[in-house]
Design an enzyme around this catalytic site. Structure first.
Site, PDB file in Angstrom:
ATOM      1  N   TRP A 159      15.314  88.129  26.358  1.00  0.00           N
ATOM      2  CA  TRP A 159      16.246  87.434  25.465  1.00  0.00           C
ATOM      3  C   TRP A 159      16.425  88.402  24.289  1.00  0.00           C
ATOM      4  O   TRP A 159      15.498  88.598  23.496  1.00  0.00           O
ATOM      5  CB  TRP A 159      15.647  86.105  25.020  1.00  0.00           C
ATOM      6  CG  TRP A 159      16.397  85.443  23.902  1.00  0.00           C
ATOM      7  CD1 TRP A 159      16.185  85.587  22.560  1.00  0.00           C
ATOM      8  CD2 TRP A 159      17.509  84.546  24.007  1.00  0.00           C
ATOM      9  NE1 TRP A 159      17.071  84.842  21.850  1.00  0.00           N
ATOM     10  CE2 TRP A 159      17.903  84.195  22.698  1.00  0.00           C
ATOM     11  CE3 TRP A 159      18.198  84.015  25.081  1.00  0.00           C
ATOM     12  CZ2 TRP A 159      18.963  83.319  22.454  1.00  0.00           C
ATOM     13  CZ3 TRP A 159      19.251  83.143  24.815  1.00  0.00           C
ATOM     14  CH2 TRP A 159      19.625  82.819  23.525  1.00  0.00           C
ATOM     15  N   GLU A 202      24.463  61.949  17.943  1.00  0.00           N
ATOM     16  CA  GLU A 202      24.715  62.676  19.198  1.00  0.00           C
ATOM     17  C   GLU A 202      23.651  62.434  20.255  1.00  0.00           C
ATOM     18  O   GLU A 202      23.902  62.643  21.437  1.00  0.00           O
ATOM     19  CB  GLU A 202      24.889  64.168  18.940  1.00  0.00           C
ATOM     20  CG  GLU A 202      23.666  64.917  18.458  1.00  0.00           C
ATOM     21  CD  GLU A 202      23.949  66.414  18.351  1.00  0.00           C
ATOM     22  OE1 GLU A 202      24.675  66.967  19.192  1.00  0.00           O
ATOM     23  OE2 GLU A 202      23.441  67.028  17.404  1.00  0.00           O
ATOM     24  N   LYS A 204      22.624  64.328  14.097  1.00  0.00           N
ATOM     25  CA  LYS A 204      21.519  64.283  15.068  1.00  0.00           C
ATOM     26  C   LYS A 204      21.387  62.891  15.650  1.00  0.00           C
ATOM     27  O   LYS A 204      21.275  62.699  16.851  1.00  0.00           O
ATOM     28  CB  LYS A 204      20.194  64.693  14.405  1.00  0.00           C
ATOM     29  CG  LYS A 204      20.042  66.154  14.158  1.00  0.00           C
ATOM     30  CD  LYS A 204      19.634  66.959  15.369  1.00  0.00           C
ATOM     31  CE  LYS A 204      20.682  67.743  16.079  1.00  0.00           C
ATOM     32  NZ  LYS A 204      21.761  68.384  15.449  1.00  0.00           N
ATOM     33  N   ASN A 263       7.243  90.095  24.731  1.00  0.00           N
ATOM     34  CA  ASN A 263       7.975  88.941  24.191  1.00  0.00           C
ATOM     35  C   ASN A 263       7.554  88.819  22.737  1.00  0.00           C
ATOM     36  O   ASN A 263       6.366  88.809  22.430  1.00  0.00           O
ATOM     37  CB  ASN A 263       7.592  87.668  24.966  1.00  0.00           C
ATOM     38  CG  ASN A 263       8.280  86.433  24.380  1.00  0.00           C
ATOM     39  OD1 ASN A 263       9.229  86.553  23.604  1.00  0.00           O
ATOM     40  ND2 ASN A 263       7.792  85.261  24.738  1.00  0.00           N
ATOM     41  N   GLY A 264       8.535  88.781  21.832  1.00  0.00           N
ATOM     42  CA  GLY A 264       8.210  88.645  20.413  1.00  0.00           C
ATOM     43  C   GLY A 264       9.014  89.660  19.598  1.00  0.00           C
ATOM     44  O   GLY A 264       9.959  90.254  20.094  1.00  0.00           O
ATOM     45  N   GLU A 273      23.585  66.530   8.438  1.00  0.00           N
ATOM     46  CA  GLU A 273      22.930  66.961   9.683  1.00  0.00           C
ATOM     47  C   GLU A 273      22.087  65.835  10.253  1.00  0.00           C
ATOM     48  O   GLU A 273      22.069  65.599  11.460  1.00  0.00           O
ATOM     49  CB  GLU A 273      22.088  68.215   9.427  1.00  0.00           C
ATOM     50  CG  GLU A 273      21.348  68.740  10.639  1.00  0.00           C
ATOM     51  CD  GLU A 273      22.241  68.998  11.851  1.00  0.00           C
ATOM     52  OE1 GLU A 273      23.477  69.047  11.707  1.00  0.00           O
ATOM     53  OE2 GLU A 273      21.707  69.092  12.964  1.00  0.00           O
ATOM     54  N   CYS A 303      11.838  85.554  25.726  1.00  0.00           N
ATOM     55  CA  CYS A 303      11.657  86.383  26.924  1.00  0.00           C
ATOM     56  C   CYS A 303      10.618  85.739  27.846  1.00  0.00           C
ATOM     57  O   CYS A 303       9.823  84.918  27.437  1.00  0.00           O
ATOM     58  CB  CYS A 303      11.151  87.757  26.529  1.00  0.00           C
ATOM     59  SG  CYS A 303      12.170  88.530  25.283  1.00  0.00           S
ATOM     60  N   LYS A 360      26.375  72.239  25.402  1.00  0.00           N
ATOM     61  CA  LYS A 360      25.578  73.040  24.467  1.00  0.00           C
ATOM     62  C   LYS A 360      26.467  74.026  23.716  1.00  0.00           C
ATOM     63  O   LYS A 360      26.270  74.278  22.540  1.00  0.00           O
ATOM     64  CB  LYS A 360      24.483  73.811  25.206  1.00  0.00           C
ATOM     65  CG  LYS A 360      23.564  74.609  24.284  1.00  0.00           C
ATOM     66  CD  LYS A 360      22.865  73.725  23.281  1.00  0.00           C
ATOM     67  CE  LYS A 360      22.064  74.510  22.263  1.00  0.00           C
ATOM     68  NZ  LYS A 360      21.566  73.663  21.159  1.00  0.00           N
ATOM     69  N   ARG A 407      14.191  79.676  30.133  1.00  0.00           N
ATOM     70  CA  ARG A 407      13.923  80.172  28.772  1.00  0.00           C
ATOM     71  C   ARG A 407      15.117  80.968  28.223  1.00  0.00           C
ATOM     72  O   ARG A 407      15.148  81.332  27.066  1.00  0.00           O
ATOM     73  CB  ARG A 407      12.669  81.060  28.769  1.00  0.00           C
ATOM     74  CG  ARG A 407      11.388  80.349  29.157  1.00  0.00           C
ATOM     75  CD  ARG A 407      10.289  81.335  29.502  1.00  0.00           C
ATOM     76  NE  ARG A 407       9.840  82.092  28.356  1.00  0.00           N
ATOM     77  CZ  ARG A 407       8.895  81.685  27.498  1.00  0.00           C
ATOM     78  NH1 ARG A 407       8.328  80.506  27.701  1.00  0.00           N
ATOM     79  NH2 ARG A 407       8.513  82.408  26.471  1.00  0.00           N
ATOM     80  N   HIS A 460      31.574  53.494  -4.581  1.00  0.00           N
ATOM     81  CA  HIS A 460      33.044  53.651  -4.465  1.00  0.00           C
ATOM     82  C   HIS A 460      33.560  53.127  -3.137  1.00  0.00           C
ATOM     83  O   HIS A 460      34.599  53.560  -2.651  1.00  0.00           O
ATOM     84  CB  HIS A 460      33.408  55.124  -4.641  1.00  0.00           C
ATOM     85  CG  HIS A 460      33.020  55.656  -5.981  1.00  0.00           C
ATOM     86  ND1 HIS A 460      33.669  55.336  -7.149  1.00  0.00           N
ATOM     87  CD2 HIS A 460      31.977  56.441  -6.347  1.00  0.00           C
ATOM     88  CE1 HIS A 460      33.075  55.922  -8.173  1.00  0.00           C
ATOM     89  NE2 HIS A 460      32.051  56.605  -7.717  1.00  0.00           N
TER      90      HIS A 460
HETATM   91  C1  AGP Z   1      24.641  70.275  17.292  1.00  0.00           C
HETATM   92  O1  AGP Z   1      23.489  69.516  17.608  1.00  0.00           O
HETATM   93  C2  AGP Z   1      25.671  70.250  18.400  1.00  0.00           C
HETATM   94  N1  AGP Z   1      25.100  70.766  19.586  1.00  0.00           N
HETATM   95  C3  AGP Z   1      26.985  70.901  17.971  1.00  0.00           C
HETATM   96  O2  AGP Z   1      27.448  70.270  16.803  1.00  0.00           O
HETATM   97  C4  AGP Z   1      26.915  72.411  17.682  1.00  0.00           C
HETATM   98  O3  AGP Z   1      26.210  72.624  16.483  1.00  0.00           O
HETATM   99  C5  AGP Z   1      28.354  72.941  17.508  1.00  0.00           C
HETATM  100  O4  AGP Z   1      29.019  72.753  18.718  1.00  0.00           O
HETATM  101  C6  AGP Z   1      28.397  74.412  17.114  1.00  0.00           C
HETATM  102  O5  AGP Z   1      27.808  75.188  18.129  1.00  0.00           O
HETATM  103  P1  AGP Z   1      27.440  76.717  17.802  1.00  0.00           P
HETATM  104  O6  AGP Z   1      26.431  76.684  16.687  1.00  0.00           O
HETATM  105  O7  AGP Z   1      26.888  77.260  19.080  1.00  0.00           O
HETATM  106  O8  AGP Z   1      28.701  77.410  17.378  1.00  0.00           O
END
Ligand code: AGP
Length: 607
Positions: free
Chosen positions: A74, A487, A484, A100-101, A480, A2, A602, A27, A503
């Site tokens: 938020w 991407e 990271k 906020n919190g 993961e 928020c 995003k 934010r 293998h």
């Molecule tokens: C992760 O760093 C990416 N931005 C992407 O893999 C993301 O996790 C995926 O698109 C899923 O998004 P969501 O968690 O909003 O469903």
């Protein structure tokens, strides 16, 4: 998170508040509002939606008072709508509050206040604060705020305005940020510097449990015991763009540094009297008896969290778990029905593949529990139950803090199920809960030691390919770490189970190949040390991530990044952060657009 803005001075407060809230839009929010002290009245204007909707309402009847507080919400408790938006008003209408919190003990306070005849109109935790301040108000607003915050548990940044007070308003903070802007004949509060930068660059940065009393010509700060505190003035020399990131170079780094707080916000409110309470989710021991298998369905980083979830739910609750990427799940005629629980994980709550997988699951009769970061999102609304990750808005495309909180949520679910099924003894259950509560401190330590990772990245950012290898939970974590790096630095990488190298993959290891090894599973340490020796024998450069107690790893790896001695079971929440930092520094060294990597969005709301 928020956004809060407050003003007291000679000018009309409304445009200053709205302008300040606009500077905090980054934010993330889903509703907004202001409260203005105007000739002995409190004018409160608020609504769901963007600031433009609020401006439309304000234009019809602009309050011309010179004291006010404003808020962009938020949503955490209570979906986005007009009633749940801030400011919240006390029972008699005398007090208005923005917050906020997360007030962790709001239910207990709400019951107490209701027993005293206070009527609640919203689903929020914040409304409790407005009524509580009124309950303690005997004519001294500062005293009433101090007595109130003494009863609050959780995180808060508060702005409080009162109908009786024509020349003062009050603010306070604990765990949520709040600053004081020091002007000439005017003073401000804000969640973040951008909101007030055009009016003043001189600020106080409030410490936890400090209460600030603002008049137009005077600002006083007190500690929780009522003693005045002498504050140093911080002069801000950032430009506005830097200020939006609170001085961080990228949102991604800012969000990684928020991990301790958001893990605390996600876990603590769900631990009550030593037991896990999954909000109002009612999955009973009877329900669990009828669940033959759990499916976890998600995309990308959320899918990787699901793979960790599989290990921990199976280990603790002894329920079979199958993890699937949503885009595969929905087209493979999945064997899902009323004997299954489907856990949907999504930061945005809008990923189309995941949403359709949710619908497919419901169509086939399964119960759907979603782990989501955006209150009121499509996935949240269409699920039978929702367990929110209170990570706050995640601006950087690469998910970091949201992933950590997804893991935290999965631990809460696994522990709750284990307790209800009796598959975990009381001592282990209680010990694991304590371990979860210590995670924020462990993450603070990891984030305090970034240099080793930054140095390693500065030496290896030209790598053409990188391997992430791990075993058990560390294998899930490797997925993961690999995503990271790919991407945001555009360096190709693969995640492999350590035992799989021989293998086939080991054929690719040659001099200078980078290999990253999360090694937090004690029972598999020796096996992983053998894997390190295998790849080093072929010229690989190895960075290992392990708990401080595992000193033997130093003999095998080139570089070891130590994390605090957390239990292996919950280590992923802590051990992922060095890999997030590694990807970040590699991308920075390569001059990539860290927050907005090429080709990525995003939230993937198209198939
Ligand atoms: C992760 O760093 C990416 N931005 C992407 O893999 C993301 O996790 C995926 O698109 C899923 O998004 P969501 O968690 O909003 O469903």
């Amino acid at each position: 998170m928020c956004g809060i803005v407050g003003y007291i001075g000679e000018k009309v407060a409304t445009p200053i508040l709205i302008n300040g809230l606009k500077k905090l839009e980054y934010r993330g929010y889903d509703s907004a509002g202001i409260a203005i002290f105007d000739k002995g009245n409190l004018d409160v204007i608020k609504c769901k939606g963007r600031l433009a909707s609020l401006e439309e309402k304000v234009e019809k009847d602009t309050p011309d008072g010179t004291i006010g507080i404003g808020h962009t919400r938020w949503a955490t408790h209570g979906e986005p709508n007009d009633i749940n938006s801030h400011p919240h008003i006390s029972h008699s209408g005398k007090i208005a509050v923005v917050h906020n919190g997360i007030i962790e003990n709001y239910m207990k306070l709400k019951e107490f206040l209701q027993s005293k005849g206070f009527n609640f109109v919203s689903d929020t935790d914040t409304e409790v604060v407005a009524h509580l301040v009124e309950y303690h108000y005997k004519g001294d607003l500062v005293q009433a705020v101090m007595e109130s915050i003494n009863e609050l548990e959780g995180s808060y940044a508060l702005g409080v305005i009162c109908k009786d007070c024509s020349d003062v308003f009050v603010a306070a903070r604990k765990d949520s940020p709040l600053i004081v802007g020091l002007g000439k004949g005017e003073n401000f509060i804000a969640s973040d510097i951008p909101a007030i930068l055009e009016y003043t660059r001189d600020i106080y940065i409030l410490e936890d449990k400090e209460v600030v009393v603002l008049k137009k010509d005077e600002v006083q700060v007190f500690n929780i015991h009522g003693a005045e505190v002498k504050k140093d003035i911080f002069h801000v020399n950032w430009d506005v763009a830097a200020a939006e990131k609170s001085g961080y170079e990228h949102f991604m780094m800012k969000e990684m540094c928020e991990e301790p707080k958001v893990i605390r916000d996600t876990i603590n409110p769900r631990i009550k009297d030593g037991k896990i309470v999954l909000d109002d989710i009612k999955i009973t021991p009877e329900d669990l008896k009828n669940i033959e298998k759990v499916y976890i369905v998600a995309c990308g980083t959320a899918y990787h969290a699901g793979v960790v979830g599989k290990y921990i739910i199976e280990k603790l609750a002894r329920i079979p778990v199958e993890v699937d990427v949503a885009s595969e799940f929905r087209y493979r005629d999945p064997l899902v029905g009323d004997k299954n629980l489907v856990i949907i994980i999504s930061q945005s709550g809008e990923t189309i593949d995941t949403l359709f997988a949710l619908r497919e699951s419901k169509k086939r009769g399964a119960r759907v529990l979603s782990i989501v970061n955006v209150v009121g999102s499509s996935i949240a609304r269409e699920s039978h139950d929702v367990l929110y990750t209170w990570a706050g808005p995640e601006i950087a495309v690469a998910s970091t803090k949201a992933y950590n909180t997804q893991l935290a949520a999965l631990y809460l679910v696994a522990l709750d199920f284990a307790y209800k099924k009796g598959t975990m003894d009381e001592e282990a259950y209680a010990r694991t809960i304590e371990e979860l509560k210590n995670l924020p401190a462990a993450l603070e330590q990891v984030l305090a030691n970034k240099e080793v990772i930054q140095k390693f990245a500065s030496q290896h950012y030209n790598a053409k390919s990188t391997f992430f290898i791990g075993r058990g939970l560390d294998y899930a974590l490797s997925m993961e770490g690999s995503l990271k790096l790919k991407e945001i630095s555009y360096i190709h990488s693969e995640a492999y189970a350590g035992g799989e190298l021989k293998h086939g993959t080991i054929a690719l290891i040659e001099k200078g190949t980078l290999v990253i090894c999360p090694m937090t599973q004690e029972s598999l340490l020796e096996k992983m040390i053998s894997n390190i020796k295998e790849v080093k024998a072929r010229g690989a450069v190895v960075l290992a991530i392990t708990q401080e107690r595992n000193k033997e790893v130093e003999k095998a790896a080139d570089i070891v990044v130590y994390v605090p001695d957390v239990d292996s079971l919950i280590a992923p929440v802590v051990a992922v952060t060095p890999m997030q930092l590694f990807a970040y520094y590699m991308a920075v060294e390569k001059g990539c657009d860290v927050d907005k990597p090429r080709n990525l969005a995003k939230s993937v709301t198209v198939e």
